[in-house]
Design a protein around this motif. Structure first.
Motif, short mmCIF file in Angstrom:
data_model
loop_
_atom_site.label_atom_id
_atom_site.label_comp_id
_atom_site.label_asym_id
_atom_site.label_seq_id
_atom_site.Cartn_x
_atom_site.Cartn_y
_atom_site.Cartn_z
N LEU A 77 -0.99 13.92 7.81
CA LEU A 77 -2.10 13.65 8.72
C LEU A 77 -2.90 12.42 8.31
CD1 LEU A 77 -3.49 17.15 9.68
CD2 LEU A 77 -2.05 15.62 11.01
N ILE A 78 -2.92 12.11 7.02
CA ILE A 78 -3.58 10.88 6.58
C ILE A 78 -2.86 9.67 7.18
CG2 ILE A 78 -4.02 9.39 4.59
CD1 ILE A 78 -4.59 11.91 2.98
N LEU A 79 -1.52 9.69 7.18
CA LEU A 79 -0.76 8.60 7.78
C LEU A 79 -1.01 8.53 9.29
CD1 LEU A 79 2.64 8.95 5.89
CD2 LEU A 79 0.94 7.14 5.61
N VAL A 80 -1.07 9.69 9.94
CA VAL A 80 -1.34 9.71 11.38
C VAL A 80 -2.74 9.16 11.66
CG1 VAL A 80 -1.64 11.19 13.40
CG2 VAL A 80 0.25 11.62 11.81
N ALA A 81 -3.72 9.56 10.85
CA ALA A 81 -5.09 9.07 11.04
C ALA A 81 -5.17 7.57 10.80
CB ALA A 81 -6.05 9.81 10.10
N ALA A 82 -4.43 7.05 9.80
CA ALA A 82 -4.40 5.61 9.56
C ALA A 82 -3.83 4.89 10.78
CB ALA A 82 -3.57 5.30 8.32
N GLY A 83 -2.81 5.49 11.42
CA GLY A 83 -2.28 4.92 12.65
C GLY A 83 -3.30 4.94 13.77
N LEU A 84 -4.14 5.99 13.82
CA LEU A 84 -5.20 6.03 14.83
C LEU A 84 -6.25 4.95 14.58
CD1 LEU A 84 -5.92 9.81 15.53
CD2 LEU A 84 -4.95 8.11 17.07
N VAL A 85 -6.51 4.66 13.31
CA VAL A 85 -7.42 3.55 12.99
C VAL A 85 -6.87 2.26 13.58
CG1 VAL A 85 -8.35 2.12 11.13
CG2 VAL A 85 -8.35 4.61 10.91
#
Length: 532
Positions: free
Chosen positions: A185-193
């Motif tokens: 989810l950290i990687l997914v959130a970084a993609g959302l950034v």
């Protein structure tokens, strides 16, 4: 599909765990589960309503406003998922114990309905976070159907796991589960950034730092596994831009270090406050450095622009602004004009600029005092002026001349972005059969000052260059320092909180307490490997 599945699974499991723990506790203590299920149902309905309302509002907005709302939703989703990752990473080991302690206190005080409220708030929190996070992920997803299917599958799996844990048939190491899914989810959130920064640019909010850093077109081809993984799952486009790459790393590195830093090496007590204060100071210094140094490196540079005369005979040349002096060459002639004052603030060619308007007058007038009818026709481009009748007005005419004109100059950031000089030759005729004087606008070669203007291509190029320079200045000298300043203040606030906690812990005596009867009672249906 995979990101929404993991989101639905993780958020759904968090809610299912809390509800399961509370339900088992109520059943064990002979309390009715009906109020709790009512609270859960209302929370689920409100969460779905939030998602639907946000989606309807977003679709009803104009395109630019939709992009802006997507940026806001994405930013909120990143904050939610980061808080959820950090909180579960900290509390997953003692989640059951903490909830049962709060439940025990509620029952002792005679507030059984408070447990229903706990379930309602827990589900509402997770549901609201899920709605916002899924909405942001749906926006970035290439297939709305697959994204929705992933979310539904994730929630269903979470419910089944929660039922299994409640029934005692499933044992799950919560700490390991949440740390593993947290990494994804950290990687997914970084993609959302990254996606939020892209939509902020499309909304017109962020125009600096748009230089393409990498070309992943060969790797991210539509329909390939790599494209599904990088773009569909992690939100990385084929052309990541400078500010997007900076945002991606600026989010990913601190969150990964915070969540996965070895527990044995973590700061404790007052050391936590010291580290947070030190980081706040470092971020503040960086913000100040950008605010001071960025204007020196992102200013507009003066350059010459191509100009052309109003007629082919006038020729072409260049114009350049240095300080408050405009110099230009046109054909074989050249001239300089000093611009007085600071000019007027205007919008020109889409750029915030300053405008000067300078009157133009010839140094000396050399024009015939009389004009024959043939001369009048020749000076008027071969056409007889309107209102002149050869039979009644044969000439010659007495001529009185006047030249009016102005030079207009537009600059932005000290650079010339456009200029033009326009003049009008007026002649007042009398006599020659005219009953009343007539004033005409004609072109007299030896009287008029040449009309010229910056070419359209040069003006558009100059405006684009200045607009880009202004956007870069806005980003590096204003927007980024503000963002870093907010981050520094946030770190300082966390430092103050950590300091107060450390002082409280130092001044609070440790009093050993015996476990309560409720806490030591057999836990037939809610055992977790994480607490064993």
């Amino acid at each position: 599909m995979l990101p929404t599945l993991v989101i639905g699974l993780r958020e759904g499991l968090e809610a299912a765990l809390i509800v399961g723990i509370i339900a088992a506790f109520l059943r064990k203590n002979g309390k009715s589960l009906a109020p709790m299920w009512v609270g859960v149902g209302v929370a689920v309905a409100l969460s779905i309503a939030v998602g639907v309302v946000l989606r309807v509002v977003e679709r009803s907005l104009p395109q630019a406003a939709q992009e802006g709302m997507e940026s806001i939703i994405g930013a909120v989703a990143v904050v939610f998922v980061t808080g959820m990752i950090v909180w579960m990473n900290t509390h997953s080991r003692g989640l059951k114990r903490e909830l049962e302690a709060e439940a025990t206190e509620a029952i002792r005080d005679g507030h059984a309905y408070a447990l229903a409220g706990m379930a309602f708030l827990a589900v509402l929190k997770e549901g609201f976070e899920t709605s916002v996070f899924l909405l942001a992920t749906f926006t970035a997803s290439s297939s709305m159907t697959l994204a929705a299917a992933g979310a539904v599958i994730g929630v269903v799996i979470a419910i089944l796991i929660g039922i299994g844990i409640y029934a005692g048939s499933v044992k799950l190491n919560l700490s390991t589960f949440f740390r593993a899914t947290g990494a994804f989810l950290i990687l997914v959130a970084a993609g959302l950034v990254l996606t939020s920064l892209r939509t902020a640019h499309e909304a017109g909010w962020l125009n600096g730092g748009q230089q393409t850093v990498l070309d992943l077109g060969a790797l991210v081809r539509p329909g390939t596994v790599q494209s599904s993984l990088l773009t569909g799952v992690l939100g990385i486009p084929a052309d990541p831009r400078l500010i997007e790459v900076i945002g991606w790393f600026a989010y990913l590195i601190p969150v990964v270090l915070f969540v996965y830093w070895p527990r044995a090496r973590r700061a404790q007590g007052m050391q936590v406050a010291k580290v947070q204060f030190w980081l706040a100071g470092a971020v503040a210094v960086v913000a100040l450095g950008f605010a001071v140094l960025a204007p020196l490196t992102h200013g507009s540079q003066p350059h010459a622009l191509a100009i052309a005369g109003a007629t082919d005979a006038a020729g072409s040349g260049t114009a350049q602004l240095k300080g408050s002096t405009l110099s230009y060459t046109l054909g074989a002639s050249s001239s300089t004009v000093r611009l007085a004052g600071a000019g007027t603030r205007v919008q020109h060619n889409g750029v915030s600029a300053r405008e000067w308007s300078v009157p133009v007058t010839p140094g000396s007038l050399s024009a015939p005092k009389q004009l024959t009818l043939n001369q009048l026709v020749a000076e008027n481009g071969g056409r007889l002026p309107v209102g002149i009748n050869p039979s009644s007005d044969p000439g010659p005419f007495d001529a009185s001349w006047k030249l009016t004109g102005k030079l207009q100059v537009w600059s932005a950031g000290g650079a010339l972005i456009d200029a033009q000089q326009s003049t009008h030759t007026l002649v007042t005729l009398s006599g020659g059969g005219l009953t009343t004087p007539r004033t005409l606008s004609i072109s007299l070669t030896d009287l008029a000052i040449s009309n010229w203007a910056v070419t359209d291509a040069a003006a558009q190029s100059a405006a684009s260059a200045v607009s880009s320079a202004q956007a870069e200045h806005e980003l590096w000298a204003v927007q980024l320092p503000i963002a870093l300043g907010v981050a520094a203040l946030t770190l300082a606030a966390f430092g103050l909180r950590s300091r107060r906690r450390a002082l409280t812990d130092q001044n609070t005596p440790v009093i050993p307490t015996a476990p309560s009867a409720i806490q030591t009672a057999p836990q037939r249906s809610t055992s977790y490997a994480a607490q064993q």
